[in-house]
Design a protein around this motif. Structure first.
Motif, mmCIF file in Angstrom:
data_model
loop_
_atom_site.group_PDB
_atom_site.id
_atom_site.type_symbol
_atom_site.label_atom_id
_atom_site.label_comp_id
_atom_site.label_asym_id
_atom_site.label_seq_id
_atom_site.Cartn_x
_atom_site.Cartn_y
_atom_site.Cartn_z
ATOM 1 N N ASP A 53 -0.412 -21.383 0.893
ATOM 2 C CA ASP A 53 0.709 -20.548 1.842
ATOM 3 C C ASP A 53 1.104 -19.481 0.388
ATOM 4 O OD1 ASP A 53 -0.545 -20.463 3.786
ATOM 5 O OD2 ASP A 53 2.022 -21.039 4.665
ATOM 6 N N ALA A 54 1.812 -20.727 -0.577
ATOM 7 C CA ALA A 54 2.141 -19.748 -2.453
ATOM 8 C C ALA A 54 0.663 -19.664 -2.772
ATOM 9 C CB ALA A 54 3.159 -21.288 -2.935
ATOM 10 N N ALA A 55 0.134 -20.437 -3.175
ATOM 11 C CA ALA A 55 -1.660 -19.615 -3.418
ATOM 12 C C ALA A 55 -1.497 -17.792 -3.148
ATOM 13 C CB ALA A 55 -2.489 -20.440 -3.720
ATOM 14 N N PHE A 56 -1.876 -17.999 -1.616
ATOM 15 C CA PHE A 56 -2.107 -17.139 -1.206
ATOM 16 C C PHE A 56 -1.042 -15.793 -1.739
ATOM 17 C CE2 PHE A 56 -1.216 -14.025 3.314
ATOM 18 C CZ PHE A 56 -2.285 -13.558 2.928
ATOM 19 N N TYR A 57 -0.135 -16.298 -1.553
ATOM 20 C CA TYR A 57 0.716 -14.735 -2.273
ATOM 21 C C TYR A 57 0.934 -14.704 -3.126
ATOM 22 C CZ TYR A 57 2.767 -14.805 2.853
ATOM 23 O OH TYR A 57 2.834 -14.505 3.863
ATOM 24 N N ARG A 58 0.721 -15.427 -4.277
ATOM 25 C CA ARG A 58 0.517 -15.398 -5.838
ATOM 26 C C ARG A 58 -0.985 -14.514 -5.493
ATOM 27 N NH1 ARG A 58 1.736 -21.227 -6.756
ATOM 28 N NH2 ARG A 58 -0.024 -21.787 -6.568
ATOM 29 N N LEU A 59 -1.602 -14.814 -5.209
ATOM 30 C CA LEU A 59 -3.455 -14.115 -5.539
ATOM 31 C C LEU A 59 -3.216 -12.524 -4.909
ATOM 32 C CD1 LEU A 59 -5.768 -17.056 -4.556
ATOM 33 C CD2 LEU A 59 -5.576 -15.381 -6.286
ATOM 34 N N LEU A 60 -2.579 -12.389 -3.536
ATOM 35 C CA LEU A 60 -2.223 -11.031 -3.409
ATOM 36 C C LEU A 60 -1.572 -9.874 -4.034
ATOM 37 C CD1 LEU A 60 -0.451 -11.174 0.061
ATOM 38 C CD2 LEU A 60 -3.837 -10.749 -0.218
ATOM 39 N N ASN A 61 -0.303 -10.446 -4.483
ATOM 40 C CA ASN A 61 0.644 -9.943 -5.870
ATOM 41 C C ASN A 61 -0.424 -9.682 -7.169
ATOM 42 O OD1 ASN A 61 3.491 -9.590 -4.923
ATOM 43 N ND2 ASN A 61 3.520 -11.981 -4.347
ATOM 44 N N GLN A 62 -1.314 -11.130 -7.398
ATOM 45 C CA GLN A 62 -2.110 -10.146 -8.522
ATOM 46 C C GLN A 62 -3.535 -8.982 -7.590
ATOM 47 O OE1 GLN A 62 -4.426 -13.631 -9.634
ATOM 48 N NE2 GLN A 62 -3.390 -14.404 -9.776
ATOM 49 N N MET A 63 -3.115 -9.486 -6.139
ATOM 50 C CA MET A 63 -3.877 -7.933 -5.824
ATOM 51 C C MET A 63 -3.635 -6.569 -5.979
ATOM 52 S SD MET A 63 -6.037 -7.442 -2.132
ATOM 53 C CE MET A 63 -4.255 -7.128 -1.809
ATOM 54 N N ILE A 64 -2.493 -6.589 -5.629
ATOM 55 C CA ILE A 64 -1.367 -4.838 -5.832
ATOM 56 C C ILE A 64 -1.394 -4.969 -7.315
ATOM 57 C CG2 ILE A 64 -0.636 -5.068 -4.058
ATOM 58 C CD1 ILE A 64 1.826 -6.355 -4.105
ATOM 59 N N GLY A 65 -1.030 -6.319 -7.922
ATOM 60 C CA GLY A 65 -0.692 -6.354 -9.512
ATOM 61 C C GLY A 65 -1.610 -5.488 -10.680
ATOM 62 N N GLU A 66 -3.429 -5.263 -10.005
ATOM 63 C CA GLU A 66 -4.397 -4.363 -10.136
ATOM 64 C C GLU A 66 -3.693 -2.980 -10.826
ATOM 65 O OE1 GLU A 66 -6.709 -5.582 -11.582
ATOM 66 O OE2 GLU A 66 -6.793 -7.639 -11.001
ATOM 67 N N LEU A 67 -2.521 -2.498 -10.439
ATOM 68 C CA LEU A 67 -2.663 -1.291 -10.395
ATOM 69 C C LEU A 67 -1.494 -1.436 -11.228
ATOM 70 C CD1 LEU A 67 -1.428 -0.381 -6.780
ATOM 71 C CD2 LEU A 67 -3.091 0.952 -7.822
ATOM 72 N N GLY A 68 -1.002 -2.097 -12.011
ATOM 73 C CA GLY A 68 -0.322 -2.009 -13.350
ATOM 74 C C GLY A 68 1.324 -1.944 -13.374
ATOM 75 N N GLN A 69 1.819 -1.173 -12.259
ATOM 76 C CA GLN A 69 2.805 -0.853 -11.428
ATOM 77 C C GLN A 69 3.940 -1.984 -11.167
ATOM 78 O OE1 GLN A 69 1.811 2.268 -8.867
ATOM 79 N NE2 GLN A 69 1.155 3.182 -10.801
ATOM 80 N N SER A 70 5.106 -1.066 -11.288
ATOM 81 C CA SER A 70 6.521 -2.218 -10.755
ATOM 82 C C SER A 70 7.199 -1.902 -9.409
ATOM 83 C CB SER A 70 8.329 -1.897 -11.939
ATOM 84 O OG SER A 70 8.271 -0.128 -11.459
ATOM 85 N N HIS A 71 7.730 -2.693 -9.053
ATOM 86 C CA HIS A 71 8.255 -2.554 -8.044
ATOM 87 C C HIS A 71 7.032 -2.973 -6.594
ATOM 88 C CE1 HIS A 71 11.452 -0.429 -9.903
ATOM 89 N NE2 HIS A 71 12.484 -1.015 -9.354
ATOM 90 N N MET A 72 5.777 -3.510 -6.964
ATOM 91 C CA MET A 72 4.556 -3.923 -6.315
ATOM 92 C C MET A 72 5.073 -5.184 -6.080
ATOM 93 S SD MET A 72 3.388 -0.978 -5.632
ATOM 94 C CE MET A 72 1.842 -1.284 -4.460
ATOM 95 N N MET A 73 5.096 -5.860 -4.521
ATOM 96 C CA MET A 73 5.553 -7.160 -4.758
ATOM 97 C C MET A 73 5.285 -7.520 -2.808
ATOM 98 S SD MET A 73 8.903 -9.143 -5.209
ATOM 99 C CE MET A 73 8.989 -9.002 -7.192
ATOM 100 N N ILE A 74 4.756 -8.478 -2.507
ATOM 101 C CA ILE A 74 5.254 -8.914 -1.556
ATOM 102 C C ILE A 74 5.509 -10.099 -2.032
ATOM 103 C CG2 ILE A 74 3.346 -10.661 0.732
ATOM 104 C CD1 ILE A 74 1.277 -8.372 -0.747
ATOM 105 N N THR A 75 6.183 -10.895 -0.558
ATOM 106 C CA THR A 75 7.248 -12.457 -0.293
ATOM 107 C C THR A 75 6.370 -12.834 0.977
ATOM 108 O OG1 THR A 75 9.017 -11.074 -2.093
ATOM 109 C CG2 THR A 75 9.462 -12.726 -0.625
ATOM 110 N N GLY A 76 6.222 -13.982 0.690
ATOM 111 C CA GLY A 76 6.581 -14.666 2.074
ATOM 112 C C GLY A 76 7.707 -15.259 2.566
ATOM 113 N N PRO A 77 7.046 -15.669 4.187
ATOM 114 C CA PRO A 77 8.702 -15.938 4.440
ATOM 115 C C PRO A 77 9.076 -17.473 3.648
ATOM 116 C CG PRO A 77 6.653 -16.738 6.211
ATOM 117 C CD PRO A 77 6.337 -15.502 4.888
#
Length: 423
Positions: A53-77
């Motif tokens: 699950d940790a690797a899954f959320y890291r990849l999700l954050n890399q996905m939205i990180g493609e925008l190159g902007q701050s305040h874009m974050m996904i946090t798992g439970p």
């Protein structure tokens, strides 16, 4: 097999919800020309097949990180507690003698760690805290917290700017030092001769009452106000209208009653919060309407204007604002607006450049997502995102200066204020 299918379905629903949120709610309908469908095609198979699950959320954050902007974050439970380390029985103790959590509150041992001269360094020790009682002092180099070295996490799809790397290490230190009040954390350090040392610290309970803001974890707002001669200093750690704004107003009113000649706003380490609070704080220091900047939402724009509060007497003396790499978001809006208008002088280091307003929403499976809803420009049209507020007086902090027990940034601000008000 059933469990694996359910996990795959949940992951797919989380990814889909996050992807659609960006597509439908981001302030820029074009996403800066980024092919959002192609981004999904790139990350979806990797995320679904992630080994944990940790690797899954890291990849999700890399996905939205493609925008190159701050305040874009996904946090798992449970992710907020992932960095915390609880150390129970020490040598010579039985498990029954080891500290146990004293409450559900999250505490810390009372020290601040920042990158100074390229190394994680203690820059502040709270008086009376566990760190203070252990004899820790500013200037010590931190080598490990909880048995692990500090390093900027590698979960970004783009190289981090130097200020972002410093902020990431600062944040990693905060997360590892924090944990259930009453539990232990071990800190390894080097002294002024680079000799190794170690301290086992019990996490103190928070000094403030928790405040719940949407889907964020509990926040512990603090306001410190004190006077140095004829200068009033007010420091606050987060932008939350209640109770922080009223505490700041009371502090400024007390300074005025004591006839201080100047005021310092200490925004170091302040990550922002409720952006609207920048307006009433600025209003305490302006005698006429003053524009702090403009916001561009998905379908409309908005100007942030500070005005004197009806019936109130704003403070008209010299004003200085202290900043560092931990100054972000609403704190940057406030600093930039007052700086560009000439109302305040900014002293310290460049801010983070993470200024885009955002909201936090729930995703399936107990995850939460923070995403941006507006762009921000200063009154002169400067985009602060990725740039930050540049200080009028830059202060390069050193371990040697910290070891003297002085605050070199505050000292520089006092000098700047004296220059503003004259002899």
């Amino acid at each position: 097999e059933h469990t694996a299918d359910a996990r795959t379905a949940l992951r797919r629903s989380i990814l889909d919800a996050a992807w659609r949120t960006v597509r439908d709610k981001h302030f820029d309908k074009t996403l800066g020309g980024l092919d959002w469908n192609a981004v999904r095609a790139k990350y979806e198979p990797l995320a679904i097949a992630a080994p944990s699950d940790a690797a899954f959320y890291r990849l999700l954050n890399q996905m939205i990180g493609e925008l190159g902007q701050s305040h874009m974050m996904i946090t798992g439970p449970g992710d907020e507690d992932a960095e915390a380390t609880e150390e129970m029985a020490q040598p010579g103790e039985t498990p029954a003698q080891a500290p146990v959590p004293t409450s559900d509150a999250i505490g810390d041992p009372g020290l601040t760690v920042r990158v100074i001269e390229g190394r994680p360094t203690i820059t502040r020790v709270r008086a009376g805290s566990a760190a203070d009682k252990a004899g820790l002092l500013p200037g010590l180099v931190v080598t490990q917290i909880g048995g692990r070295p500090l390093a900027a996490p590698i979960d970004s799809s783009r190289p981090l700017r130097p200020v972002e790397e410093r902020f990431a290490i600062r944040r990693a230190a905060i997360r590892r030092l924090a944990g259930p009040a009453g539990t232990r954390v071990t800190l390894a350090y080097l002294d002024d001769r680079d000799r190794p040392g170690k301290a086992v610290l019990v996490r103190d309970p928070p000094r403030a009452q928790p405040v719940q803001l949407g889907h964020l974890p509990p926040l512990y707002p603090e306001v410190r106000a004190y006077e140095i001669g004829e200068v009033g200093v007010v420091a606050f750690n987060i932008f939350i209208l209640q109770p922080v704004l009223e505490d700041i107003k009371r502090a400024v009113a007390r300074f005025q009653a004591h006839h201080v000649r100047a005021i310092v706003l200490d925004l170091r380490g302040n990550p922002g919060g409720q952006g609207a609070m920048a307006i009433p704080v600025a209003s305490l220091f302006v005698g006429a309407p003053l524009t702090l900047g403009t916001l561009k939402f998905r379908d409309f724009g908005q100007t942030m204007v500070a005005r004197p509060e009806l019936g109130a007497v704003p403070f008209s003396g010299p004003l200085a604002i202290l900043t560092d790499e931990g100054t972000a978001s609403a704190a940057e809006m406030l600093a930039a607006g007052l700086q560009e208008s000439g109302r305040a002088v900014v002293v310290g280091d460049a801010t983070l450049g993470a200024v885009l307003p955002s909201v936090v929403e729930a995703l399936p499976g107990g995850a939460v997502m923070q995403y941006v809803v507006a762009d921000f420009k200063t009154p002169k049209g400067v985009l602060l995102e990725g740039r930050g507020v540049q200080p009028d007086k830059r202060v390069v902090e050193t371990r040697a200066a910290l070891r003297t027990g002085r605050d070199p940034v505050l000292d520089a601000a006092l000098v700047a204020i004296r220059a503003l008000r004259g002899p």
